[in-house]
Design a protein around this motif. Structure first.
Motif, PDB file in Angstrom:
ATOM      1  N   SER A  95       0.830  -1.207   0.000  1.00 37.75           N
ATOM      2  CA  SER A  95       0.000   0.000   0.000  1.00 37.75           C
ATOM      3  C   SER A  95       0.865   1.258   0.000  1.00 37.75           C
ATOM      4  O   SER A  95       0.512   2.258  -0.630  1.00 37.75           O
ATOM      5  N   ARG A  96       2.012   1.229   0.691  1.00 46.63           N
ATOM      6  CA  ARG A  96       2.914   2.389   0.670  1.00 46.63           C
ATOM      7  C   ARG A  96       3.527   2.570  -0.713  1.00 46.63           C
ATOM      8  O   ARG A  96       3.658   3.709  -1.197  1.00 46.63           O
ATOM      9  N   THR A  98       2.191   1.686  -3.538  1.00 46.54           N
ATOM     10  CA  THR A  98       1.124   2.174  -4.411  1.00 46.54           C
ATOM     11  C   THR A  98       0.919   3.671  -4.211  1.00 46.54           C
ATOM     12  O   THR A  98       0.732   4.413  -5.187  1.00 46.54           O
ATOM     13  N   LYS A  99       0.979   4.124  -2.952  1.00 46.37           N
ATOM     14  CA  LYS A  99       0.818   5.549  -2.675  1.00 46.37           C
ATOM     15  C   LYS A  99       1.916   6.362  -3.345  1.00 46.37           C
ATOM     16  O   LYS A  99       1.642   7.365  -4.008  1.00 46.37           O
ATOM     17  N   TRP A 100       3.168   5.928  -3.241  1.00 48.82           N
ATOM     18  CA  TRP A 100       4.272   6.688  -3.832  1.00 48.82           C
ATOM     19  C   TRP A 100       4.261   6.601  -5.359  1.00 48.82           C
ATOM     20  O   TRP A 100       4.641   7.570  -6.034  1.00 48.82           O
ATOM     21  N   ALA A 139       1.551   6.513  -7.117  1.00 44.25           N
ATOM     22  CA  ALA A 139       0.496   7.452  -7.504  1.00 44.25           C
ATOM     23  C   ALA A 139       0.983   8.893  -7.399  1.00 44.25           C
ATOM     24  O   ALA A 139       0.679   9.734  -8.260  1.00 44.25           O
ATOM     25  N   VAL A 140       1.784   9.198  -6.373  1.00 43.83           N
ATOM     26  CA  VAL A 140       2.339  10.545  -6.225  1.00 43.83           C
ATOM     27  C   VAL A 140       3.257  10.861  -7.398  1.00 43.83           C
ATOM     28  O   VAL A 140       3.180  11.947  -7.992  1.00 43.83           O
TER      29      VAL A 140
END
Length: 158
Positions: free
Chosen positions: A56-57, A59-61, A63-64
């Motif tokens: 999940s981390r 995926t977050k980065w 997306a950023v």
């Protein structure tokens, strides 16, 4: 195209592929719902989801990075176009409308030359053609229905 545009495009494609693969590899939040009622982890159904894991981390980065490269691509693509009209109609020049001729029955349409005589499609060049016979509408006769012979009734009571 500039080298910056190409670099941002490559980074954006790689980040989009990373987002797709990371999202498809992750387990959904609803996957533990069925086991939550039968086991001792019933608090996870209605409580906090807990600490985020590596997927999940990542995926977050990803997306950023994707959003930053999208903004960068928009800036690089429009960097030299400040104040310029780049629309579809930028090179359009309007001309004055042409007035129709005086004898035209339809406004805006020039009178056409006299029509050539009609020639049948199956005419052979050099041979005279016979005048066409006038077509008269004919009403077809009503179809006749054949008479159906009477069938004798079966005797009653036997």
């Amino acid at each position: 195209m500039s080298w910056m545009f190409n670099l941002l495009l490559v980074v954006q494609i790689l980040s989009s592929l990373a987002i797709i693969s990371l999202v498809l590899l992750q387990q959904g939040k609803g996957a533990d719902m069925g086991s939550a009622f039968g086991s001792g982890s019933a608090g996870s159904l209605f409580g906090a989801t807990g600490a985020a894991n590596f997927m999940s981390r990542a995926t977050k980065w990803a997306a950023v990075v994707f959003f930053i490269t999208t903004i960068g691509l928009a800036y690089v693509a429009n960097r030299g176009n400040t104040g310029q009209d780049t629309g579809i109609m930028q090179n359009f020049t309007q001309t004055a409308p042409v007035a129709p001729p005086a004898g035209s029955p339809v406004p805006g349409v020039a009178p056409s030359a006299p029509a050539a005589p009609a020639v049948p499609l199956n005419a052979v060049p050099g041979l005279p053609t016979a005048p066409a016979a006038p077509v008269t509408p004919s009403i077809p006769a009503a179809p006749t229905v054949p008479a159906i012979p009477a069938v004798p009734a079966a005797p009653i009571g036997k």
